[in-house]
Design a protein around this motif. Structure first.
Motif, PDB file in Angstrom:
ATOM      1  N   UNK A  64       0.766  -1.041   0.031  1.00 30.16           N
ATOM      2  CA  UNK A  64      -0.076  -0.039  -0.116  1.00 30.16           C
ATOM      3  C   UNK A  64       0.803   1.300   0.088  1.00 30.16           C
ATOM      4  N   UNK A  65       0.523   2.069  -1.063  1.00 32.78           N
ATOM      5  CA  UNK A  65       1.365   3.509  -1.159  1.00 32.78           C
ATOM      6  C   UNK A  65       0.517   4.596  -1.328  1.00 32.78           C
TER       7      UNK A  65
ATOM      8  N   UNK B  17       8.251   1.261 -10.117  1.00 31.12           N
ATOM      9  CA  UNK B  17       6.796   1.862 -10.550  1.00 31.12           C
ATOM     10  C   UNK B  17       7.186   3.345  -9.691  1.00 31.12           C
ATOM     11  N   UNK B  18       6.780   4.398 -10.405  1.00 28.77           N
ATOM     12  CA  UNK B  18       6.864   5.664  -9.885  1.00 28.77           C
ATOM     13  C   UNK B  18       5.720   6.630 -10.300  1.00 28.77           C
ATOM     14  N   UNK B  19       5.555   7.624  -9.520  1.00 25.51           N
ATOM     15  CA  UNK B  19       4.469   8.477  -9.831  1.00 25.51           C
ATOM     16  C   UNK B  19       3.048   7.747  -9.866  1.00 25.51           C
ATOM     17  N   UNK B  20       3.025   7.105  -8.751  1.00 27.02           N
ATOM     18  CA  UNK B  20       1.836   5.898  -8.956  1.00 27.02           C
ATOM     19  C   UNK B  20       0.467   6.478  -8.633  1.00 27.02           C
ATOM     20  N   UNK B  21      -0.672   6.116  -9.370  1.00 25.55           N
ATOM     21  CA  UNK B  21      -1.837   6.746  -9.316  1.00 25.55           C
ATOM     22  C   UNK B  21      -2.891   5.541  -8.793  1.00 25.55           C
ATOM     23  N   UNK B  22      -4.026   6.204  -8.143  1.00 31.91           N
ATOM     24  CA  UNK B  22      -4.907   5.242  -7.568  1.00 31.91           C
ATOM     25  C   UNK B  22      -5.315   4.438  -8.763  1.00 31.91           C
ATOM     26  N   UNK B  23      -5.425   4.618 -10.086  1.00 29.16           N
ATOM     27  CA  UNK B  23      -5.887   3.573 -11.325  1.00 29.16           C
ATOM     28  C   UNK B  23      -4.703   2.680 -11.403  1.00 29.16           C
TER      29      UNK B  23
ATOM     30  N   UNK C  92       0.838 -10.297  -6.747  1.00 31.82           N
ATOM     31  CA  UNK C  92       0.866  -9.365  -5.680  1.00 31.82           C
ATOM     32  C   UNK C  92       0.094  -8.069  -5.719  1.00 31.82           C
ATOM     33  N   UNK C  93      -0.706  -7.820  -4.481  1.00 28.91           N
ATOM     34  CA  UNK C  93      -1.413  -6.776  -4.724  1.00 28.91           C
ATOM     35  C   UNK C  93      -0.739  -5.414  -4.406  1.00 28.91           C
ATOM     36  N   UNK C  94      -0.960  -4.423  -5.183  1.00 27.26           N
ATOM     37  CA  UNK C  94      -0.599  -3.211  -5.260  1.00 27.26           C
ATOM     38  C   UNK C  94      -1.639  -2.282  -5.169  1.00 27.26           C
ATOM     39  N   UNK C  95      -1.768  -1.429  -4.147  1.00 30.66           N
ATOM     40  CA  UNK C  95      -2.942  -0.703  -3.654  1.00 30.66           C
ATOM     41  C   UNK C  95      -2.451   0.893  -3.467  1.00 30.66           C
ATOM     42  N   UNK C  96      -2.802   1.821  -4.264  1.00 34.53           N
ATOM     43  CA  UNK C  96      -2.651   3.125  -4.270  1.00 34.53           C
ATOM     44  C   UNK C  96      -3.804   4.029  -3.693  1.00 34.53           C
ATOM     45  N   UNK C  97      -3.239   4.494  -2.526  1.00 33.59           N
ATOM     46  CA  UNK C  97      -4.359   5.489  -1.867  1.00 33.59           C
ATOM     47  C   UNK C  97      -4.224   6.637  -2.385  1.00 33.59           C
ATOM     48  N   UNK C  98      -5.587   7.632  -2.582  1.00 31.32           N
ATOM     49  CA  UNK C  98      -5.465   8.825  -3.060  1.00 31.32           C
ATOM     50  C   UNK C  98      -5.244   9.933  -1.888  1.00 31.32           C
TER      51      UNK C  98
END
Length: 120
Positions: free
Chosen positions: A11-12, A83-89, A114-120
């Motif tokens: 989660x990031x 992965x950089x500049x990650x977005x919720x999408x 592997x789960x990747x979750x991006x919080x806004x």
């Protein structure tokens, strides 16, 4: 049955970075084309990035171009997705894949995801 092993999800916050790692299939690793895919909730699995075996040429989906970087370390039997500049999408389950024939459109071996979750 060859199983690839992924790590590095989590989660990031939006704008942050993550690096996914994948342990490759082992023998003759340098002859494999490698790829990353993802499946977002309620969507089909989609291509993210790939790297050829011959000369390390890379390919990206337009949605990640300029933000994600695929790389490989043949000596370590590993490949990565920075992965950089990650977005919720970008939130999705990410899968690594390897093509024993070296083609970029057919993959023989897959990771468990592997789960990747991006919080806004």
């Amino acid at each position: 049955q060859v199983q690839l092993v992924e790590s590095g999800g989590g989660l990031v916050q939006a704008g942050g970075s993550l690096r996914l790692s994948c342990a490759g299939p082992g023998r003759a690793f340098d002859r494999y084309a490698l790829g990353w895919f993802r499946r977002a909730p309620g969507k089909e699995r989609e291509f993210v990035a790939a790297i050829s075996w011959a000369n390390g040429v890379t390919f990206y989906d337009d949605s990640v171009k300029g933000r994600f970087t695929i790389s490989r370390d043949n000596a370590k039997n590993m490949f990565y997705l920075q992965m950089s500049s990650l977005k919720p999408e970008d939130t999705a389950v990410y899968y690594c894949a390897a093509s024993a024939t070296g083609t970029l459109d057919k993959y023989d071996y897959w990771g468990q995801g592997t789960q990747v979750t991006i919080s806004s």
